[in-house]
Design a protein around this motif. Structure first.
Motif, PDB file in Angstrom:
ATOM      1  N   THR A  75       0.878  -1.166   0.000  1.00  0.00           N
ATOM      2  CA  THR A  75       0.000   0.000   0.000  1.00  0.00           C
ATOM      3  C   THR A  75       0.913   1.213   0.000  1.00  0.00           C
ATOM      4  OG1 THR A  75      -1.798  -1.127   1.163  1.00  0.00           O
ATOM      5  CG2 THR A  75      -1.785   1.277   1.247  1.00  0.00           C
ATOM      6  N   VAL A  76       0.639   2.140  -0.895  1.00  0.00           N
ATOM      7  CA  VAL A  76       1.485   3.320  -1.057  1.00  0.00           C
ATOM      8  C   VAL A  76       0.694   4.568  -0.697  1.00  0.00           C
ATOM      9  CG1 VAL A  76       2.801   4.705  -2.722  1.00  0.00           C
ATOM     10  CG2 VAL A  76       2.819   2.204  -2.889  1.00  0.00           C
ATOM     11  N   PHE A  77       1.335   5.432   0.082  1.00  0.00           N
ATOM     12  CA  PHE A  77       0.780   6.739   0.428  1.00  0.00           C
ATOM     13  C   PHE A  77       1.692   7.803  -0.151  1.00  0.00           C
ATOM     14  CE2 PHE A  77      -0.746   3.864   3.667  1.00  0.00           C
ATOM     15  CZ  PHE A  77      -2.069   4.231   3.814  1.00  0.00           C
ATOM     16  N   VAL A  78       1.110   8.823  -0.736  1.00  0.00           N
ATOM     17  CA  VAL A  78       1.859   9.969  -1.226  1.00  0.00           C
ATOM     18  C   VAL A  78       1.535  11.121  -0.284  1.00  0.00           C
ATOM     19  CG1 VAL A  78       2.282  11.528  -3.160  1.00  0.00           C
ATOM     20  CG2 VAL A  78       1.715   9.114  -3.594  1.00  0.00           C
ATOM     21  N   LEU A  79       2.577  11.672   0.336  1.00  0.00           N
ATOM     22  CA  LEU A  79       2.420  12.758   1.293  1.00  0.00           C
ATOM     23  C   LEU A  79       2.956  14.054   0.701  1.00  0.00           C
ATOM     24  CD1 LEU A  79       3.940  10.984   4.448  1.00  0.00           C
ATOM     25  CD2 LEU A  79       1.635  10.757   3.520  1.00  0.00           C
ATOM     26  N   ASP A  80       2.320  15.163   1.038  1.00  0.00           N
ATOM     27  CA  ASP A  80       2.872  16.452   0.624  1.00  0.00           C
ATOM     28  C   ASP A  80       4.000  16.827   1.592  1.00  0.00           C
ATOM     29  OD1 ASP A  80       1.677  17.532   2.912  1.00  0.00           O
ATOM     30  OD2 ASP A  80       0.161  18.659   1.813  1.00  0.00           O
ATOM     31  N   ALA A  81       4.574  17.999   1.444  1.00  0.00           N
ATOM     32  CA  ALA A  81       5.727  18.403   2.250  1.00  0.00           C
ATOM     33  C   ALA A  81       5.430  18.447   3.747  1.00  0.00           C
ATOM     34  CB  ALA A  81       6.245  19.750   1.778  1.00  0.00           C
ATOM     35  N   SER A  82       4.189  18.701   4.111  1.00  0.00           N
ATOM     36  CA  SER A  82       3.826  18.771   5.525  1.00  0.00           C
ATOM     37  C   SER A  82       3.409  17.414   6.095  1.00  0.00           C
ATOM     38  CB  SER A  82       2.703  19.783   5.738  1.00  0.00           C
ATOM     39  OG  SER A  82       1.514  19.324   5.120  1.00  0.00           O
ATOM     40  N   GLY A  83       3.387  16.375   5.252  1.00  0.00           N
ATOM     41  CA  GLY A  83       3.019  15.036   5.708  1.00  0.00           C
ATOM     42  C   GLY A  83       1.562  14.673   5.513  1.00  0.00           C
ATOM     43  N   ARG A  84       0.782  15.574   4.908  1.00  0.00           N
ATOM     44  CA  ARG A  84      -0.635  15.251   4.639  1.00  0.00           C
ATOM     45  C   ARG A  84      -0.728  14.170   3.559  1.00  0.00           C
ATOM     46  NH1 ARG A  84      -2.999  21.064   3.507  1.00  0.00           N
ATOM     47  NH2 ARG A  84      -1.147  20.879   2.241  1.00  0.00           N
ATOM     48  N   ILE A  85      -1.624  13.228   3.775  1.00  0.00           N
ATOM     49  CA  ILE A  85      -1.844  12.168   2.790  1.00  0.00           C
ATOM     50  C   ILE A  85      -2.634  12.754   1.621  1.00  0.00           C
ATOM     51  CG2 ILE A  85      -2.936   9.945   2.331  1.00  0.00           C
ATOM     52  CD1 ILE A  85      -2.514   9.303   5.342  1.00  0.00           C
ATOM     53  N   VAL A  86      -1.999  12.729   0.439  1.00  0.00           N
ATOM     54  CA  VAL A  86      -2.608  13.275  -0.766  1.00  0.00           C
ATOM     55  C   VAL A  86      -3.247  12.165  -1.591  1.00  0.00           C
ATOM     56  CG1 VAL A  86      -2.120  14.520  -2.918  1.00  0.00           C
ATOM     57  CG2 VAL A  86      -0.962  15.173  -0.816  1.00  0.00           C
ATOM     58  N   ARG A  87      -2.566  11.022  -1.671  1.00  0.00           N
ATOM     59  CA  ARG A  87      -3.080   9.878  -2.434  1.00  0.00           C
ATOM     60  C   ARG A  87      -2.739   8.590  -1.699  1.00  0.00           C
ATOM     61  NH1 ARG A  87      -3.749  10.554  -8.118  1.00  0.00           N
ATOM     62  NH2 ARG A  87      -4.550   8.443  -8.020  1.00  0.00           N
ATOM     63  N   ARG A  88      -3.527   7.572  -2.009  1.00  0.00           N
ATOM     64  CA  ARG A  88      -3.328   6.241  -1.435  1.00  0.00           C
ATOM     65  C   ARG A  88      -3.657   5.231  -2.518  1.00  0.00           C
ATOM     66  NH1 ARG A  88      -5.706   3.678   3.831  1.00  0.00           N
ATOM     67  NH2 ARG A  88      -5.624   1.509   3.229  1.00  0.00           N
ATOM     68  N   ALA A  89      -2.863   4.171  -2.603  1.00  0.00           N
ATOM     69  CA  ALA A  89      -3.138   3.118  -3.581  1.00  0.00           C
ATOM     70  C   ALA A  89      -2.690   1.778  -3.018  1.00  0.00           C
ATOM     71  CB  ALA A  89      -2.410   3.398  -4.884  1.00  0.00           C
ATOM     72  N   GLN A  90      -3.464   0.755  -3.288  1.00  0.00           N
ATOM     73  CA  GLN A  90      -3.091  -0.595  -2.869  1.00  0.00           C
ATOM     74  C   GLN A  90      -2.699  -1.381  -4.108  1.00  0.00           C
ATOM     75  OE1 GLN A  90      -5.699  -2.526  -0.091  1.00  0.00           O
ATOM     76  NE2 GLN A  90      -4.987  -4.545  -0.708  1.00  0.00           N
ATOM     77  N   GLY A  91      -1.689  -2.206  -3.962  1.00  0.00           N
ATOM     78  CA  GLY A  91      -1.199  -3.003  -5.073  1.00  0.00           C
ATOM     79  C   GLY A  91      -0.003  -2.333  -5.729  1.00  0.00           C
ATOM     80  N   GLN A  92       0.557  -3.030  -6.690  1.00  0.00           N
ATOM     81  CA  GLN A  92       1.741  -2.532  -7.372  1.00  0.00           C
ATOM     82  C   GLN A  92       1.371  -1.393  -8.315  1.00  0.00           C
ATOM     83  OE1 GLN A  92       4.075  -5.627  -9.153  1.00  0.00           O
ATOM     84  NE2 GLN A  92       5.113  -4.208 -10.513  1.00  0.00           N
ATOM     85  N   PRO A  93       1.908  -0.191  -8.077  1.00  0.00           N
ATOM     86  CA  PRO A  93       1.537   0.950  -8.913  1.00  0.00           C
ATOM     87  C   PRO A  93       2.335   1.008 -10.207  1.00  0.00           C
ATOM     88  CG  PRO A  93       3.059   1.666  -7.229  1.00  0.00           C
ATOM     89  CD  PRO A  93       2.788   0.200  -6.988  1.00  0.00           C
ATOM     90  N   ARG A  94       1.766   1.672 -11.182  1.00  0.00           N
ATOM     91  CA  ARG A  94       2.503   1.950 -12.418  1.00  0.00           C
ATOM     92  C   ARG A  94       3.322   3.217 -12.186  1.00  0.00           C
ATOM     93  NH1 ARG A  94      -0.438   3.003 -17.246  1.00  0.00           N
ATOM     94  NH2 ARG A  94      -1.557   4.455 -15.938  1.00  0.00           N
ATOM     95  N   LYS A  95       4.477   3.266 -12.790  1.00  0.00           N
ATOM     96  CA  LYS A  95       5.367   4.418 -12.617  1.00  0.00           C
ATOM     97  C   LYS A  95       4.659   5.728 -12.989  1.00  0.00           C
ATOM     98  CE  LYS A  95      10.033   5.878 -13.841  1.00  0.00           C
ATOM     99  NZ  LYS A  95      11.256   5.489 -14.538  1.00  0.00           N
ATOM    100  N   ALA A  96       3.918   5.719 -14.078  1.00  0.00           N
ATOM    101  CA  ALA A  96       3.210   6.925 -14.529  1.00  0.00           C
ATOM    102  C   ALA A  96       2.213   7.403 -13.480  1.00  0.00           C
ATOM    103  CB  ALA A  96       2.504   6.668 -15.852  1.00  0.00           C
TER     104      ALA A  96
END
Length: 110
Positions: A75-96
């Motif tokens: 499970t991947v979380f993308v955080l902004d500079a302040s640590g806020r969760i911007v996106r979440r995805a489960q499974g192997q993500p595509r690079k794009a």
């Protein structure tokens, strides 16, 4: 359910946040897709200055896994500079997809 505005800090993920964004991967030891995801996230983080790539072992951080309602790895979380969760995805993500989510996280901090 995890709030879209929930934040994660360095103490929770065991590493410093990136100056611009942070890619957080929740992994488990025997997860084959986690290895491929690790490579994708490392590659993307190396392309953009100020982006940190952090891998968190699910088994060692059960409280965090439960709080974030992680149901599988990776499970991947993308955080902004302040640590806020911007996106979440489960499974192997595509690079794009990772690049697009990272762009969203960086644009939130401007």
């Amino acid at each position: 359910m995890v709030s879209a505005m929930e934040s994660l800090g360095a103490e929770e993920i065991g590493a410093e946040l990136g100056a611009r964004a942070t890619l957080v991967q929740i992994s488990s030891a025997f997860c084959q897709p986690c290895r491929a995801t690790r490579r994708v996230l490392m590659d993307v983080a190396s392309m953009v200055e100020g982006v940190a790539d952090v891998e968190v072992d699910a088994e060692s951080h059960l409280d965090l896994v439960r709080r974030l309602e992680v149901r599988g790895t990776p499970t991947v979380f993308v955080l902004d500079a302040s640590g806020r969760i911007v996106r979440r995805a489960q499974g192997q993500p595509r690079k794009a997809d990772v690049i697009a989510a990272l762009g969203q996280a960086i644009s939130w901090t401007r």
